[in-house]
Design an enzyme around this catalytic site. Sequence first.
Site, short mmCIF file in Angstrom:
data_model
loop_
_atom_site.label_atom_id
_atom_site.label_comp_id
_atom_site.label_asym_id
_atom_site.label_seq_id
_atom_site.Cartn_x
_atom_site.Cartn_y
_atom_site.Cartn_z
N ASP A 206 0.80 -1.39 -0.16
CA ASP A 206 0.04 0.22 -0.20
C ASP A 206 0.73 1.49 -0.26
O ASP A 206 0.69 2.30 1.00
CB ASP A 206 -0.75 -0.28 1.15
CG ASP A 206 -1.65 1.45 1.27
OD1 ASP A 206 -1.95 2.30 0.20
OD2 ASP A 206 -2.53 1.65 2.21
N ASP B 279 -2.19 9.56 9.68
CA ASP B 279 -2.70 9.10 8.85
C ASP B 279 -4.24 8.45 9.14
O ASP B 279 -3.77 7.16 10.57
CB ASP B 279 -1.84 7.87 7.85
CG ASP B 279 -2.28 7.13 7.34
OD1 ASP B 279 -2.26 8.00 6.49
OD2 ASP B 279 -2.98 5.50 7.64
N GLU C 149 -5.23 13.37 8.95
CA GLU C 149 -6.36 13.18 7.93
C GLU C 149 -6.84 12.51 8.34
O GLU C 149 -7.56 11.83 8.35
CB GLU C 149 -4.93 12.04 7.01
CG GLU C 149 -5.52 11.95 6.13
CD GLU C 149 -5.70 10.05 4.77
OE1 GLU C 149 -5.99 10.10 4.55
OE2 GLU C 149 -5.58 9.03 6.51
#
Length: 569
Positions: free
Chosen positions: A73, A213, A255
Amino acid sequence: MSFTAPITLPGLALDPQWYRRAVFYEVMVRCFADSNGDGTGDLGGLISKLDYLQWLGIDALWLPPFYQSPLRDGGYDVSDFKAVLPEFGTLDEFRELVTKAHERNMRVIMDFPLNHTSDQHPWFQASREDPDGPYGDFYVWSDTDKKYENIRVIFVDTEESNWTFDPVRRQFFFHRFFSHQPDLNFENPAVQDAIFDIIRFWFDMGVDGIRLDAIPYLFESEEGNGEGEPPTHAYIQRLRRMVDDEYPGRMLVAEANQWPREVAAFFGTAEEPECHMAFDFPVMPRIFYSLRSQTSGELVKILSETTDVPPGAAWGVFLRNHDELTLEMVSEEYRQAMYGWYAYDPRMRSNVGIRRRLAPLLDNSRAELELAHALLFALPGSPFLYYGDEIGMGDNIWLSDRDASRTPMQWTPDRNAGFSSADPGKLYLPVVQSLVYHYSLINVEAQLAQSRSLLHWVRNVIHVRKAHPTFGLGSLQVQQTDHESALAFVRSYAGSGMHFGDQSEEILCIFSFAHNPISVTVQMPEHAGASLTDLFGGGQFPSIAGDGVVTLTLGTQSFYWLKITDRPA
Ligand code: GLC
Ligand code: CA
């Protein structure tokens, strides 16, 4: 390539709220420059390009993950949070990067995917093999996949469920993202501490900030939807207290891909602060909507919902990043319109979004690229650029998933676009060779040689913005106009900042999304009689009339930033 000295902001180096005036640049280590010719970008390569970034006017780098990872990823699947992936370099090289960035007055922001790890992480291996051992409770295990049924699947293109059966432990584990990315169990105090420990490790290494994140997804519950649940906020509050106590002046950016109120919740409150910054996911898709709908209404609406932030906090505004242009936070009707305008080929879509770069999205229109940047740089908050967008790089929709817009940076018209000396077949991804965006046409060297290039234009707008602290620190007031394609707002700064004394400033920013020239009347009753001066060239504009009205003409998809000088009373 050699670069002249940049403009340095007064006091930015010493300002604990430096992030409110900084211009950020997202650069994936893998994609920027390859120093050892193995086909993959690395820390050495990035170090060699710091002069370029300084010349451009960048104040802070955001580095997506470069930890040890199987890279399933793009590095957001971490297998060791305290090690650098060997093909990217070493911890010593990272220290060198931080030092060399700091020498240039540039800060470094790390990316920390704390919600999950790779299934290759030793914690997960231990957890699946020894349920009663020290890591047995590090992940979210269950005998059934029928828990947390209110929690939506995010990667709808690849995942059917948030649960995957593990044949070793013979239980299901929970994952908000890929099934090879198990979620950490934040209910476990040992996990909470392990995360603090990793953050301290990188702050001790000298990093200036951390991008948290996927921050909404830390805790889940049966009643909630797993996005920004109360224990998640309580944990971020605790993290913020640790940062304020132990690392003052460092920054946390959230985020959180959510609706305005939910994103703003990650700023916390003046009494109980959470993150210093949050990415402005609500505004971003509405910029693209305005460009094609030729109307400003959606932006006006969202700006009134998102401008208020607690003291010291700031939005991180952006046009594109390493992910798809997400359309999760727009209505179904608008989403379909956006797909029609920007992703007419199904290949351009990914999950609930569009996997294209800025220039191709805007069909390489210079007017639109300038308009979009002018808006980005005038909105409240600090702008985040995505590597390559400053030269209008293209993408490659034939590559899978978000790799479409993660291709090598284009430096020169030479082999591999000057990114690497490797055999072209060995590159981690091929360089863009499409008709319009071929690296022989779109590259840094060519744009440096051309004074009217997009690169020089972007550099100039960065420097104009930086010369006016109002853009970073000021408030925003939308002004009424008589044209649906126009957006007008006044940015004002009263000059209470530590480095600006009582310097105060007001700037009228006006944008036209119309695909033809327009004439527009702006209501500015508080500024009757004031004069207007162009921030770029100093040109005088018509003054605001005694009744507080001013009429301006704007060319196709154009804008002005005008300094307001009120007539002495
Ligand atoms: C964040 C990252 C994205 C990644 C995901 C899962 O949304 O921006 O690239 O795939 O987290 O880690
Ligand atoms: Ca390399």
